[in-house]
Design an enzyme around this catalytic site. Structure first.
Site, short mmCIF file in Angstrom:
data_model
loop_
_atom_site.label_atom_id
_atom_site.label_comp_id
_atom_site.label_asym_id
_atom_site.label_seq_id
_atom_site.Cartn_x
_atom_site.Cartn_y
_atom_site.Cartn_z
N PRO A 41 0.83 -1.20 0.00
CA PRO A 41 0.00 0.00 0.00
C PRO A 41 0.87 1.25 0.00
O PRO A 41 2.08 1.19 0.24
CB PRO A 41 -0.79 -0.12 1.31
CG PRO A 41 0.14 -0.90 2.21
CD PRO A 41 0.86 -1.87 1.31
N ASP A 42 0.25 2.38 -0.27
CA ASP A 42 0.96 3.65 -0.25
C ASP A 42 1.12 4.14 1.19
O ASP A 42 0.45 3.66 2.10
CB ASP A 42 0.18 4.68 -1.06
CG ASP A 42 0.91 6.01 -1.22
OD1 ASP A 42 2.16 6.01 -1.19
OD2 ASP A 42 0.22 7.03 -1.38
N GLY A 43 2.03 5.10 1.39
CA GLY A 43 2.12 5.78 2.68
C GLY A 43 3.29 5.37 3.53
O GLY A 43 3.11 4.81 4.62
#
Length: 269
Positions: free
Chosen positions: A54-56
């Protein structure tokens, strides 16, 4: 030898926004260059998706640099690195990230004010110190390099448009070359941001801003448009929809929508 940073800087014209296309591999970079892009950028989210993450804050600096180098080598276009929070909290880490980004041929990077992997915003003073250190590193390179400072608090819910403007003004005073507050409430808020600063402003074409044209962004003084992970998400939507039909009902008709190899071959050669 061409100063790629100077080439990139010259494309930032208030009221005549550059469309900087975020790509995620050599193929997407070449396609966009062939189809008319004047500048490219990486996307932390799109890159993370290619790694099954996932991003972040899930990428390391080494991974982001290696990925960006692949994009740089794919075309002669200027490339900006989406380097999240600079891969560290302290100002010197941001400065070091600038120097390392320049070494691999990036024309610029953006650094945001979110303390990843959390969604909290850095304290105002620290946020400004980080941009000041990054800007000083950029000016010490011996060639041009475009530093974009991001105020991400509207996007993350950490603060409002007024605070974003306060931060962007401080980032500009600290030496940022381009300013960016992703997804303000509406075009009126984006226009306020453009009017409140003198440096070029980047706008993210995502969410409700997809409904607006390049000319509409130009009319409020935007200097650059970026796509973030939006183009990548279109490919994931196609995969998701096709897979849902295949695994759900054995329907393969979505595969008929694929683009022909002749078109792709022409774009990549």
């Amino acid at each position: 030898m061409t100063d790629i940073g100077a080439t990139f800087r010259a494309l930032h014209i208030k009221g005549d926004p550059l469309l900087m296309v975020n790509v995620w591999d050599g193929g997407s970079a070449k396609m966009m260059a062939t189809m008319g892009a004047k500048a490219l950028a990486t996307s932390s989210a799109a890159h993370a998706f290619t790694l099954g993450r996932p991003d972040g804050g899930t990428l390391t600096r080494d991974e982001a640099l290696a990925h960006a180098q692949d994009i740089v080598s794919a075309t002669p276009l200027p490339v900006q690195g989406d380097f999240e929070n600079g891969f560290g909290d302290d100002p010197e880490t941001c400065a070091e990230t600038v120097r390392m980004a320049a070494e691999i041929g990036l024309a610029g990077i953006c650094i945001e004010d979110t303390a990843l992997p959390d969604q909290t915003a850095y304290d105002f003073d620290l946020a400004v110190e980080r941009i000041a250190a990054a800007a000083a590193a950029a000016r010490g390179l011996g060639h041009d390099f475009v530093l974009t400072a991001r105020a991400d608090g509207i996007l993350t819910g950490a603060y409002d448009t007024d605070e974003a403007i306060r931060r962007l003004r401080a980032f500009e005073a600290a030496g940022a070359d381009c300013l960016y507050a992703p997804l303000p409430p509406d075009m009126a808020a984006l226009a306020r941001i453009c009017a409140a600063t003198t440096a070029p402003v980047n706008a993210l074409v995502a969410g409700p801003f997809n409904r607006h044209t390049q000319a509409e962004f130009a009319n409020i003084g935007v200097a650059r448009l970026s796509l973030g992970s939006a183009l990548s998400r279109i490919t994931h939507r196609a995969i998701y929809d096709a897979a849902t039909a295949m695994f759900g009902s054995g329907d393969f008709s979505a595969l008929q929508k694929g683009i022909s190899s002749d078109i792709i071959d022409d774009l990549l050669t």
